[in-house]
Design a protein around this motif. Sequence first.
Motif, PDB file in Angstrom:
ATOM      1  N   SER A 116       0.848  -1.197   0.000  1.00 20.37           N
ATOM      2  CA  SER A 116       0.000   0.000   0.000  1.00 20.37           C
ATOM      3  C   SER A 116       0.879   1.241   0.000  1.00 20.37           C
ATOM      4  O   SER A 116       2.101   1.166   0.141  1.00 20.37           O
ATOM      5  CB  SER A 116      -0.920   0.027   1.239  1.00 20.37           C
ATOM      6  N   GLY A 117       0.260   2.394  -0.167  1.00 22.03           N
ATOM      7  CA  GLY A 117       0.928   3.681  -0.017  1.00 22.03           C
ATOM      8  C   GLY A 117       2.153   3.880  -0.882  1.00 22.03           C
ATOM      9  O   GLY A 117       2.175   3.527  -2.067  1.00 22.03           O
ATOM     10  N   ILE A 118       3.183   4.461  -0.281  1.00 18.95           N
ATOM     11  CA  ILE A 118       4.419   4.775  -0.997  1.00 18.95           C
ATOM     12  C   ILE A 118       5.057   3.510  -1.559  1.00 18.95           C
ATOM     13  O   ILE A 118       5.559   3.500  -2.682  1.00 18.95           O
ATOM     14  CB  ILE A 118       5.401   5.512  -0.069  1.00 18.95           C
ATOM     15  N   GLY A 119       5.012   2.424  -0.797  1.00 20.33           N
ATOM     16  CA  GLY A 119       5.610   1.181  -1.256  1.00 20.33           C
ATOM     17  C   GLY A 119       4.941   0.644  -2.501  1.00 20.33           C
ATOM     18  O   GLY A 119       5.618   0.211  -3.452  1.00 20.33           O
ATOM     19  N   ALA A 120       3.615   0.644  -2.529  1.00 24.55           N
ATOM     20  CA  ALA A 120       2.888   0.153  -3.698  1.00 24.55           C
ATOM     21  C   ALA A 120       3.141   1.043  -4.907  1.00 24.55           C
ATOM     22  O   ALA A 120       3.315   0.550  -6.030  1.00 24.55           O
ATOM     23  CB  ALA A 120       1.393   0.085  -3.390  1.00 24.55           C
ATOM     24  N   GLU A 177      13.568  11.430   2.105  1.00 24.27           N
ATOM     25  CA  GLU A 177      12.837  11.906   3.283  1.00 24.27           C
ATOM     26  C   GLU A 177      11.495  12.489   2.857  1.00 24.27           C
ATOM     27  O   GLU A 177      11.403  13.660   2.507  1.00 24.27           O
ATOM     28  CB  GLU A 177      13.630  12.996   4.013  1.00 24.27           C
ATOM     29  N   PRO A 178      10.435  11.693   2.876  1.00 21.51           N
ATOM     30  CA  PRO A 178       9.119  12.232   2.510  1.00 21.51           C
ATOM     31  C   PRO A 178       8.592  13.192   3.560  1.00 21.51           C
ATOM     32  O   PRO A 178       8.912  13.081   4.752  1.00 21.51           O
ATOM     33  CB  PRO A 178       8.227  10.990   2.432  1.00 21.51           C
ATOM     34  N   GLY A 179       7.784  14.111   3.086  1.00 21.46           N
ATOM     35  CA  GLY A 179       6.975  14.913   3.976  1.00 21.46           C
ATOM     36  C   GLY A 179       5.607  14.265   4.103  1.00 21.46           C
ATOM     37  O   GLY A 179       5.435  13.091   3.757  1.00 21.46           O
ATOM     38  N   PRO A 180       4.606  14.992   4.618  1.00 22.27           N
ATOM     39  CA  PRO A 180       3.265  14.413   4.760  1.00 22.27           C
ATOM     40  C   PRO A 180       2.766  13.890   3.412  1.00 22.27           C
ATOM     41  O   PRO A 180       2.809  14.592   2.400  1.00 22.27           O
ATOM     42  CB  PRO A 180       2.423  15.608   5.226  1.00 22.27           C
ATOM     43  N   GLY A 207       2.625  23.492   0.483  1.00 18.70           N
ATOM     44  CA  GLY A 207       1.331  23.757   1.087  1.00 18.70           C
ATOM     45  C   GLY A 207       0.308  22.646   0.992  1.00 18.70           C
ATOM     46  O   GLY A 207      -0.872  22.863   1.259  1.00 18.70           O
ATOM     47  N   ARG A 208       0.745  21.444   0.635  1.00 18.52           N
ATOM     48  CA  ARG A 208      -0.196  20.334   0.487  1.00 18.52           C
ATOM     49  C   ARG A 208       0.530  19.020   0.748  1.00 18.52           C
ATOM     50  O   ARG A 208       1.755  18.949   0.643  1.00 18.52           O
ATOM     51  CB  ARG A 208      -0.770  20.300  -0.932  1.00 18.52           C
ATOM     52  N   PRO A 209      -0.200  17.968   1.072  1.00 18.00           N
ATOM     53  CA  PRO A 209       0.432  16.657   1.195  1.00 18.00           C
ATOM     54  C   PRO A 209       0.863  16.141  -0.179  1.00 18.00           C
ATOM     55  O   PRO A 209       0.294  16.527  -1.207  1.00 18.00           O
ATOM     56  CB  PRO A 209      -0.671  15.770   1.790  1.00 18.00           C
ATOM     57  N   ALA A 210       1.837  15.256  -0.184  1.00 21.64           N
ATOM     58  CA  ALA A 210       2.266  14.619  -1.422  1.00 21.64           C
ATOM     59  C   ALA A 210       1.334  13.466  -1.771  1.00 21.64           C
ATOM     60  O   ALA A 210       0.656  12.906  -0.904  1.00 21.64           O
ATOM     61  CB  ALA A 210       3.692  14.091  -1.277  1.00 21.64           C
ATOM     62  N   ALA A 211       1.331  13.117  -3.032  1.00 18.97           N
ATOM     63  CA  ALA A 211       0.735  11.853  -3.461  1.00 18.97           C
ATOM     64  C   ALA A 211       1.824  10.787  -3.387  1.00 18.97           C
ATOM     65  O   ALA A 211       3.013  11.100  -3.568  1.00 18.97           O
ATOM     66  CB  ALA A 211       0.210  11.971  -4.888  1.00 18.97           C
ATOM     67  N   PRO A 212       1.484   9.538  -3.123  1.00 21.85           N
ATOM     68  CA  PRO A 212       2.509   8.494  -3.048  1.00 21.85           C
ATOM     69  C   PRO A 212       3.372   8.411  -4.296  1.00 21.85           C
ATOM     70  O   PRO A 212       4.575   8.135  -4.220  1.00 21.85           O
ATOM     71  CB  PRO A 212       1.691   7.208  -2.862  1.00 21.85           C
ATOM     72  N   GLU A 213       2.768   8.686  -5.447  1.00 19.98           N
ATOM     73  CA  GLU A 213       3.506   8.615  -6.709  1.00 19.98           C
ATOM     74  C   GLU A 213       4.624   9.645  -6.780  1.00 19.98           C
ATOM     75  O   GLU A 213       5.640   9.415  -7.443  1.00 19.98           O
ATOM     76  CB  GLU A 213       2.546   8.796  -7.890  1.00 19.98           C
ATOM     77  N   ASP A 239       9.808  16.714   0.580  1.00 16.70           N
ATOM     78  CA  ASP A 239       8.912  17.175   1.641  1.00 16.70           C
ATOM     79  C   ASP A 239       8.198  18.473   1.314  1.00 16.70           C
ATOM     80  O   ASP A 239       7.720  19.169   2.206  1.00 16.70           O
ATOM     81  CB  ASP A 239       9.700  17.333   2.951  1.00 16.70           C
ATOM     82  N   GLY A 240       8.141  18.802   0.031  1.00 13.89           N
ATOM     83  CA  GLY A 240       7.482  20.050  -0.357  1.00 13.89           C
ATOM     84  C   GLY A 240       8.222  21.291   0.071  1.00 13.89           C
ATOM     85  O   GLY A 240       7.663  22.389   0.058  1.00 13.89           O
ATOM     86  N   GLY A 241       9.484  21.135   0.479  1.00 13.10           N
ATOM     87  CA  GLY A 241      10.302  22.272   0.872  1.00 13.10           C
ATOM     88  C   GLY A 241      10.330  22.553   2.360  1.00 13.10           C
ATOM     89  O   GLY A 241      10.945  23.521   2.802  1.00 13.10           O
ATOM     90  N   ARG A 242       9.727  21.679   3.173  1.00  5.92           N
ATOM     91  CA  ARG A 242       9.605  21.965   4.606  1.00  5.92           C
ATOM     92  C   ARG A 242      10.955  22.132   5.282  1.00  5.92           C
ATOM     93  O   ARG A 242      11.137  23.057   6.105  1.00  5.92           O
ATOM     94  CB  ARG A 242       8.811  20.852   5.293  1.00  5.92           C
ATOM     95  N   THR A 243      11.931  21.265   4.998  1.00  6.52           N
ATOM     96  CA  THR A 243      13.219  21.367   5.691  1.00  6.52           C
ATOM     97  C   THR A 243      14.111  22.442   5.103  1.00  6.52           C
ATOM     98  O   THR A 243      15.213  22.664   5.601  1.00  6.52           O
ATOM     99  CB  THR A 243      13.945  20.012   5.680  1.00  6.52           C
ATOM    100  N   ALA A 244      13.634  23.104   4.065  1.00  5.72           N
ATOM    101  CA  ALA A 244      14.430  24.182   3.463  1.00  5.72           C
ATOM    102  C   ALA A 244      14.074  25.544   4.036  1.00  5.72           C
ATOM    103  O   ALA A 244      14.762  26.532   3.764  1.00  5.72           O
ATOM    104  CB  ALA A 244      14.207  24.216   1.943  1.00  5.72           C
TER     105      ALA A 244
END
Length: 250
Positions: A18-22, A187-190, A213-219, A244-249
């Motif tokens: 499921s999720g990122i793995g799938a 390192e994924p973000g939400p 400003g948004r969660p990532a899609a698993p893809e 991570d959409g830029g969070r750690t930057a």
Amino acid sequence: MGPFELTGRVALVTGATSGIGAATAALLAERGAHVLVAGRDRTRGEAVVAGIRDRGGRADFVAADLRTAESVRQLAGEAVGAGGGRVDILVNNAGVYPFGPTEQVPRDEVDTVYDLNVKAPFHLVAALAPAMAARGHGAIVNVSTMVAEYGVSGMALYGSSKAALNLLTKAWAAEFGPRGVRVNAVEPGPTRTESTVGMGEALDALAAEAPAGRPAAPEEIAEAIAYLASDAASFVQGAVLPADGGRTAV
């Protein structure tokens, strides 16, 4: 064959039901890899395999119990067998991510998190990387998290386990890189997956802290993993890539 193509390679993806793995399993198969879909839930795993095969890809399910060193070693052996004698790409994606105040974490949960997030990747690399090195090529991608980079209240256990995985990534790059095995991490973000649905607004609030400003899609995370697994990243070793959409930057 282009640098992103993986034709002829065998890829083991843990937590791939499921999720990122799938999503990662599907993408690696799309790019030509024979993907070994590892997970505890055979029904979900076979569904992922069927989806890959329906799209013309090659995949097999491998049952995985990552809670003990013995079972992890058994998975490695079964994966090598299913892969025709080798595993060329290892994606250490399986893990758990409980959140909550430190004083409320059950004692056995501390062991569970470290067993799955740290020890299982360690034992898989110990079992599979030496053969990659003997062949002179291989790629290992560890799936970490953005909260391994900074402190977040309620995420001490999860974040610290992935911080350990980040250090392992660099140590393994130093150990196996000279023999042709590239080791990197993402390192994924939400990310919006089946497992994070229950987070509801908390997921969106966490994602809102990043420039994207948004969660990532698993893809989207899968694309970063597939890049590091491919020859397009041939000169990338020991890197911990934020997705991570830029969070750690900021």
